[in-house]
Design a protein around this motif. Structure first.
Motif, PDB file in Angstrom:
ATOM      1  N   ARG A 125      50.790  49.713  46.081  1.00  0.00           N
ATOM      2  CA  ARG A 125      51.822  48.825  46.123  1.00  0.00           C
ATOM      3  C   ARG A 125      51.993  49.024  47.482  1.00  0.00           C
ATOM      4  N   HIS A 126      51.783  48.746  47.477  1.00  0.00           N
ATOM      5  CA  HIS A 126      51.570  48.346  50.025  1.00  0.00           C
ATOM      6  C   HIS A 126      51.133  46.932  49.908  1.00  0.00           C
ATOM      7  N   HIS A 127      50.078  46.842  48.931  1.00  0.00           N
ATOM      8  CA  HIS A 127      49.106  45.919  49.009  1.00  0.00           C
ATOM      9  C   HIS A 127      49.306  45.045  48.834  1.00  0.00           C
ATOM     10  N   ALA A 128      49.957  44.999  47.618  1.00  0.00           N
ATOM     11  CA  ALA A 128      50.089  44.343  46.399  1.00  0.00           C
ATOM     12  C   ALA A 128      50.742  43.076  46.585  1.00  0.00           C
ATOM     13  N   PRO A 129      52.038  42.732  47.833  1.00  0.00           N
ATOM     14  CA  PRO A 129      51.660  41.594  48.677  1.00  0.00           C
ATOM     15  C   PRO A 129      50.835  40.378  48.429  1.00  0.00           C
ATOM     16  N   VAL A 130      50.112  41.483  49.702  1.00  0.00           N
ATOM     17  CA  VAL A 130      48.828  40.934  50.678  1.00  0.00           C
ATOM     18  C   VAL A 130      47.972  40.245  49.303  1.00  0.00           C
ATOM     19  N   ILE A 131      47.364  40.948  48.697  1.00  0.00           N
ATOM     20  CA  ILE A 131      46.372  41.077  47.688  1.00  0.00           C
ATOM     21  C   ILE A 131      46.889  40.047  47.364  1.00  0.00           C
ATOM     22  N   GLY A 132      48.195  40.302  46.341  1.00  0.00           N
ATOM     23  CA  GLY A 132      48.276  38.810  44.789  1.00  0.00           C
ATOM     24  C   GLY A 132      48.300  37.563  46.169  1.00  0.00           C
ATOM     25  N   ARG A 133      48.229  37.546  47.249  1.00  0.00           N
ATOM     26  CA  ARG A 133      48.227  35.668  47.954  1.00  0.00           C
ATOM     27  C   ARG A 133      46.754  35.808  47.982  1.00  0.00           C
ATOM     28  N   LEU A 134      45.977  37.081  48.520  1.00  0.00           N
ATOM     29  CA  LEU A 134      44.066  36.350  48.273  1.00  0.00           C
ATOM     30  C   LEU A 134      43.562  36.514  47.283  1.00  0.00           C
ATOM     31  N   GLU A 135      44.158  37.207  46.021  1.00  0.00           N
ATOM     32  CA  GLU A 135      43.014  36.635  45.241  1.00  0.00           C
ATOM     33  C   GLU A 135      43.876  35.360  43.655  1.00  0.00           C
ATOM     34  N   ARG A 136      44.850  35.053  44.735  1.00  0.00           N
ATOM     35  CA  ARG A 136      45.774  33.498  43.834  1.00  0.00           C
ATOM     36  C   ARG A 136      44.989  32.467  45.287  1.00  0.00           C
ATOM     37  N   ASP A 148      32.350  31.184  45.392  1.00  0.00           N
ATOM     38  CA  ASP A 148      31.060  31.621  44.525  1.00  0.00           C
ATOM     39  C   ASP A 148      32.007  32.079  42.711  1.00  0.00           C
ATOM     40  N   SER A 149      31.816  31.532  42.224  1.00  0.00           N
ATOM     41  CA  SER A 149      32.333  31.741  40.576  1.00  0.00           C
ATOM     42  C   SER A 149      32.021  32.459  39.762  1.00  0.00           C
ATOM     43  N   THR A 150      31.208  33.531  40.780  1.00  0.00           N
ATOM     44  CA  THR A 150      29.687  34.547  39.946  1.00  0.00           C
ATOM     45  C   THR A 150      30.229  35.929  40.410  1.00  0.00           C
ATOM     46  N   LEU A 151      31.226  35.858  40.877  1.00  0.00           N
ATOM     47  CA  LEU A 151      32.215  37.466  41.479  1.00  0.00           C
ATOM     48  C   LEU A 151      33.329  36.960  40.496  1.00  0.00           C
ATOM     49  N   SER A 152      32.899  38.093  40.611  1.00  0.00           N
ATOM     50  CA  SER A 152      35.009  38.804  39.947  1.00  0.00           C
ATOM     51  C   SER A 152      35.648  38.678  41.301  1.00  0.00           C
ATOM     52  N   PRO A 153      36.632  38.484  41.066  1.00  0.00           N
ATOM     53  CA  PRO A 153      38.130  38.010  42.002  1.00  0.00           C
ATOM     54  C   PRO A 153      38.412  39.653  42.470  1.00  0.00           C
ATOM     55  N   ALA A 154      38.349  40.532  41.251  1.00  0.00           N
ATOM     56  CA  ALA A 154      38.719  41.892  41.611  1.00  0.00           C
ATOM     57  C   ALA A 154      37.370  42.731  43.055  1.00  0.00           C
ATOM     58  N   TRP A 155      36.263  41.885  42.595  1.00  0.00           N
ATOM     59  CA  TRP A 155      35.042  41.874  44.387  1.00  0.00           C
ATOM     60  C   TRP A 155      35.410  41.415  44.752  1.00  0.00           C
ATOM     61  N   LEU A 156      35.533  40.306  45.659  1.00  0.00           N
ATOM     62  CA  LEU A 156      36.196  39.763  46.263  1.00  0.00           C
ATOM     63  C   LEU A 156      37.191  39.908  47.267  1.00  0.00           C
ATOM     64  N   VAL A 157      37.954  40.680  46.504  1.00  0.00           N
ATOM     65  CA  VAL A 157      39.183  41.341  46.732  1.00  0.00           C
ATOM     66  C   VAL A 157      38.850  43.392  47.573  1.00  0.00           C
ATOM     67  N   SER A 158      37.923  43.396  47.072  1.00  0.00           N
ATOM     68  CA  SER A 158      37.494  44.484  47.285  1.00  0.00           C
ATOM     69  C   SER A 158      36.534  44.823  48.572  1.00  0.00           C
ATOM     70  N   ALA A 159      35.579  43.570  48.681  1.00  0.00           N
ATOM     71  CA  ALA A 159      34.752  43.371  49.520  1.00  0.00           C
ATOM     72  C   ALA A 159      35.436  42.999  51.040  1.00  0.00           C
ATOM     73  N   THR A 160      36.483  41.933  50.881  1.00  0.00           N
ATOM     74  CA  THR A 160      37.567  41.609  51.518  1.00  0.00           C
ATOM     75  C   THR A 160      38.237  42.822  52.980  1.00  0.00           C
ATOM     76  N   MET A 161      38.359  43.420  51.998  1.00  0.00           N
ATOM     77  CA  MET A 161      39.444  44.903  52.130  1.00  0.00           C
ATOM     78  C   MET A 161      37.850  45.398  52.765  1.00  0.00           C
ATOM     79  N   ALA A 162      37.073  46.526  52.270  1.00  0.00           N
ATOM     80  CA  ALA A 162      36.156  46.819  53.191  1.00  0.00           C
ATOM     81  C   ALA A 162      35.549  46.534  54.145  1.00  0.00           C
TER      82      ALA A 162
END
Length: 198
Positions: A125-136, A148-162
């Motif tokens: 819930r805390h991350h959703a508004p910020v992550i939503g903008r990154l995913e877009r 790179d379109s071979t990587l899923s957006p969810a993976w790139l979000v997770s990698a960015t946060m990590a």
């Protein structure tokens, strides 16, 4: 008589709202910068008693959650001001990174175990508004071929946060300066996303 009683109730409600706002403002300043600070220190900064803090926020975790909500709102406003939905996607990504890194740097609480270990639903819930903008951004960058379109957006979000948390850890440990870490983070994220740096 009822008008007098009603006026008193409105004044009490107004006083309570001001008191709650003062407590939250102080908590953002004190806990945001010093995550191990006590409720007593928050109360002192707000010029209220410890009991008053607990009257508004019955537990420290609830107070921390309110602080995170306030910081999230600040992040969303800063990202909107940075206009991360315009310009080239790589430029927009760098603006997103700059804004979020500045918040990590300003509020060490965001990297504190008391926050990183909170319930997953609350974390989402805390991350959703910020992550939503990154995913877009990611989807737009993959559509334009910048990312790179071979990587899923969810993976790139997770990698960015990590990587963001790892960067914060390096600063906290004193192994890198804020400027060094910000540069390393930008470089690493661009590499992960498959962006060719000029």
């Amino acid at each position: 008589m009822s008008e007098i009683a009603g006026g008193r109730r409105r004044r009490r409600r107004s006083d309570a709202e001001r008191s709650a706002a003062a407590v939250l403002d102080a908590a953002v300043q004190v806990l945001g910068r010093h995550p191990a600070a006590t409720v007593e220190q928050v109360a002192a900064a707000a010029c209220v008693t410890r009991q008053t803090v607990y009257a508004h926020y019955p537990s420290r975790p609830l107070l921390v959650a309110a602080v995170i909500d306030r910081i999230t709102a600040e992040a969303v406003a800063a990202l909107d001001a940075a206009d991360v939905d315009s310009g080239t996607v790589t430029e927009a990504l760098l603006r997103w990174l700059d804004v979020t890194w500045q918040l990590f740097d300003r509020y060490p609480l965001l990297l504190h175990p008391s926050v990183t270990a909170i319930d997953q639903a609350d974390s989402d819930r805390h991350h959703a508004p910020v992550i939503g903008r990154l995913e877009r951004l990611i989807r737009r960058g993959q559509a334009t071929g910048e990312f790179d379109s071979t990587l899923s957006p969810a993976w790139l979000v997770s990698a960015t946060m990590a990587l963001g948390h790892a960067a914060g850890g390096e600063v906290t440990a004193g192994r890198m300066t804020t400027a060094q870490t910000a540069a390393a983070l930008r470089h690493s994220i661009l590499r992960v996303y498959g962006v060719r740096e000029s």
